[in-house]
Design a protein around this motif. Sequence first.
Motif, PDB file in Angstrom:
ATOM      1  N   ARG A 114       0.829  -1.221   0.000  1.00  0.00           N
ATOM      2  CA  ARG A 114       0.000   0.000   0.000  1.00  0.00           C
ATOM      3  C   ARG A 114       0.860   1.265   0.000  1.00  0.00           C
ATOM      4  NH1 ARG A 114      -5.268  -1.142   2.270  1.00  0.00           N
ATOM      5  NH2 ARG A 114      -5.963  -2.916   1.038  1.00  0.00           N
ATOM      6  N   GLY A 115       2.175   1.070  -0.143  1.00  0.00           N
ATOM      7  CA  GLY A 115       3.043   2.234  -0.235  1.00  0.00           C
ATOM      8  C   GLY A 115       3.632   2.705   1.085  1.00  0.00           C
ATOM      9  N   ILE A 116       3.417   1.915   2.165  1.00  0.00           N
ATOM     10  CA  ILE A 116       3.999   2.295   3.459  1.00  0.00           C
ATOM     11  C   ILE A 116       5.396   1.677   3.549  1.00  0.00           C
ATOM     12  CG2 ILE A 116       3.775   2.082   5.980  1.00  0.00           C
ATOM     13  CD1 ILE A 116       0.688   1.977   5.443  1.00  0.00           C
ATOM     14  N   ASP A 117       6.383   2.529   3.835  1.00  0.00           N
ATOM     15  CA  ASP A 117       7.769   2.057   3.851  1.00  0.00           C
ATOM     16  C   ASP A 117       8.045   1.291   5.146  1.00  0.00           C
ATOM     17  OD1 ASP A 117      10.358   1.625   3.223  1.00  0.00           O
ATOM     18  OD2 ASP A 117      11.079   3.600   3.831  1.00  0.00           O
ATOM     19  N   ILE A 118       7.930  -0.035   5.058  1.00  0.00           N
ATOM     20  CA  ILE A 118       8.103  -0.887   6.248  1.00  0.00           C
ATOM     21  C   ILE A 118       8.882  -2.128   5.818  1.00  0.00           C
ATOM     22  CG2 ILE A 118       5.899  -2.128   5.944  1.00  0.00           C
ATOM     23  CD1 ILE A 118       5.537  -1.888   9.009  1.00  0.00           C
TER      24      ILE A 118
ATOM     25  N   LEU B 208       9.003 -10.504  11.924  1.00  0.00           N
ATOM     26  CA  LEU B 208       8.490 -11.842  12.233  1.00  0.00           C
ATOM     27  C   LEU B 208       7.595 -11.878  13.459  1.00  0.00           C
ATOM     28  CD1 LEU B 208      11.739 -13.965  11.702  1.00  0.00           C
ATOM     29  CD2 LEU B 208       9.895 -13.586  10.088  1.00  0.00           C
ATOM     30  N   THR B 209       7.771 -10.905  14.377  1.00  0.00           N
ATOM     31  CA  THR B 209       7.023 -10.991  15.633  1.00  0.00           C
ATOM     32  C   THR B 209       6.241  -9.706  15.902  1.00  0.00           C
ATOM     33  OG1 THR B 209       8.812 -10.081  16.966  1.00  0.00           O
ATOM     34  CG2 THR B 209       8.825 -12.464  16.636  1.00  0.00           C
ATOM     35  N   VAL B 210       5.223  -9.846  16.737  1.00  0.00           N
ATOM     36  CA  VAL B 210       4.398  -8.695  17.134  1.00  0.00           C
ATOM     37  C   VAL B 210       5.280  -7.633  17.798  1.00  0.00           C
ATOM     38  CG1 VAL B 210       2.498  -7.946  18.634  1.00  0.00           C
ATOM     39  CG2 VAL B 210       2.324 -10.112  17.402  1.00  0.00           C
ATOM     40  N   GLU B 211       6.248  -8.085  18.618  1.00  0.00           N
ATOM     41  CA  GLU B 211       7.142  -7.145  19.320  1.00  0.00           C
ATOM     42  C   GLU B 211       7.897  -6.267  18.326  1.00  0.00           C
ATOM     43  OE1 GLU B 211       6.033 -10.336  21.933  1.00  0.00           O
ATOM     44  OE2 GLU B 211       7.035 -10.440  20.014  1.00  0.00           O
ATOM     45  N   GLU B 212       8.410  -6.890  17.270  1.00  0.00           N
ATOM     46  CA  GLU B 212       9.160  -6.115  16.255  1.00  0.00           C
ATOM     47  C   GLU B 212       8.250  -5.096  15.586  1.00  0.00           C
ATOM     48  OE1 GLU B 212      12.577  -9.153  14.558  1.00  0.00           O
ATOM     49  OE2 GLU B 212      10.565  -9.414  13.822  1.00  0.00           O
ATOM     50  N   MET B 213       7.025  -5.519  15.301  1.00  0.00           N
ATOM     51  CA  MET B 213       6.070  -4.607  14.636  1.00  0.00           C
ATOM     52  C   MET B 213       5.726  -3.429  15.552  1.00  0.00           C
ATOM     53  SD  MET B 213       4.247  -3.912  11.971  1.00  0.00           S
ATOM     54  CE  MET B 213       3.610  -5.187  10.888  1.00  0.00           C
ATOM     55  N   VAL B 214       5.493  -3.739  16.829  1.00  0.00           N
ATOM     56  CA  VAL B 214       5.138  -2.673  17.797  1.00  0.00           C
ATOM     57  C   VAL B 214       6.255  -1.645  17.877  1.00  0.00           C
ATOM     58  CG1 VAL B 214       4.733  -2.198  20.252  1.00  0.00           C
ATOM     59  CG2 VAL B 214       3.536  -4.086  19.133  1.00  0.00           C
ATOM     60  N   LYS B 215       7.506  -2.117  17.933  1.00  0.00           N
ATOM     61  CA  LYS B 215       8.653  -1.204  18.007  1.00  0.00           C
ATOM     62  C   LYS B 215       8.700  -0.269  16.790  1.00  0.00           C
ATOM     63  CE  LYS B 215      12.063  -3.667  20.786  1.00  0.00           C
ATOM     64  NZ  LYS B 215      13.177  -4.602  20.706  1.00  0.00           N
ATOM     65  N   LEU B 216       8.437  -0.848  15.617  1.00  0.00           N
ATOM     66  CA  LEU B 216       8.505  -0.056  14.389  1.00  0.00           C
ATOM     67  C   LEU B 216       7.404   0.997  14.331  1.00  0.00           C
ATOM     68  CD1 LEU B 216       9.430  -2.526  11.557  1.00  0.00           C
ATOM     69  CD2 LEU B 216      10.309  -0.228  11.792  1.00  0.00           C
ATOM     70  N   ILE B 217       6.214   0.598  14.759  1.00  0.00           N
ATOM     71  CA  ILE B 217       5.062   1.518  14.676  1.00  0.00           C
ATOM     72  C   ILE B 217       5.197   2.600  15.747  1.00  0.00           C
ATOM     73  CG2 ILE B 217       2.558   1.668  14.938  1.00  0.00           C
ATOM     74  CD1 ILE B 217       2.430  -1.144  13.671  1.00  0.00           C
TER      75      ILE B 217
END
Length: 276
Positions: free
Chosen positions: A258-262, A267-276
């Motif tokens: 969708r064009g979001i630079d990520i 691999l994990t919820v923890e990694e995603m939370v940190k990024l967001i």
Amino acid sequence: MDEIMIKANNLTYEYKNNEEQSNIALNNVNLEIKRGEFVAILGHNGSGKSTLAKHINALLLPTEGNLYVKGMDTLDEEKLWDIRSTAGMVFQNPDNQLVATIVEEDVAFGPENQGIEPEQIRERVDKALEIVEMTKYKEHAPHLLSGGQKQRIAIAGVLAMNPECIILDEPTAMLDPSGRIEVMETIKKLNREEGKTIVHITHYMDEAVDADRIVVMEQGEIVLEGTPKQVFSQVDKMKAFGLDIPQVTELSYKLRNRGIDIPTNILTVEEMVKLI
């Protein structure tokens, strides 16, 4: 030098059916697994992953090529007992591995067959139950336990035989989510705290996230290999093999589309939370 625990060398296996037609389940597989490594083997049904597992425990023998366990060739009949003592196997259905009416007797079954001294069996049973955190159930009847608890007892039974390598063939396939978590925690503990070499065959992608390395199989061949981040970031390739990716990786893939630079290797919820 890292010691090689498992080595498949041009390993081929053909199933013969009743009409003598052959079906190639493993096709020229080459693989090395180091001592102390945690390897997850992925692939959908019929990919050859369970056939490979049975070769490591010498339940099946190669049609062509070789499989070595700690340098021992599975085709050497004199080494069969040593191979099975080195590489223990945990199957999908724990009910098929439980043989006694009391938990501690069940765990003692393997070492008794190995001819271990009674005092040592007692020590091994206690230690195995402690590792899988089932000590308080040692006098219970296995059939009254939950699926996750039964599978942990089955793992304890293998552990009591003191193998250096443990092969788990879809050990959580018949369990509910809480049972799956229990068994996965046990597997990680065996690898990290007990130093066991783990070969974990699964079709749950989330279970492969904690492995050192992932091997993806398709039609009896290894088609992809690497760390979890390397393998799961190849989303299109995984989908082409008919495999899922961890939910968080799927989310980052969709956000990226969708064009979001990520990054795609989350691999994990923890990694995603940190990024967001």
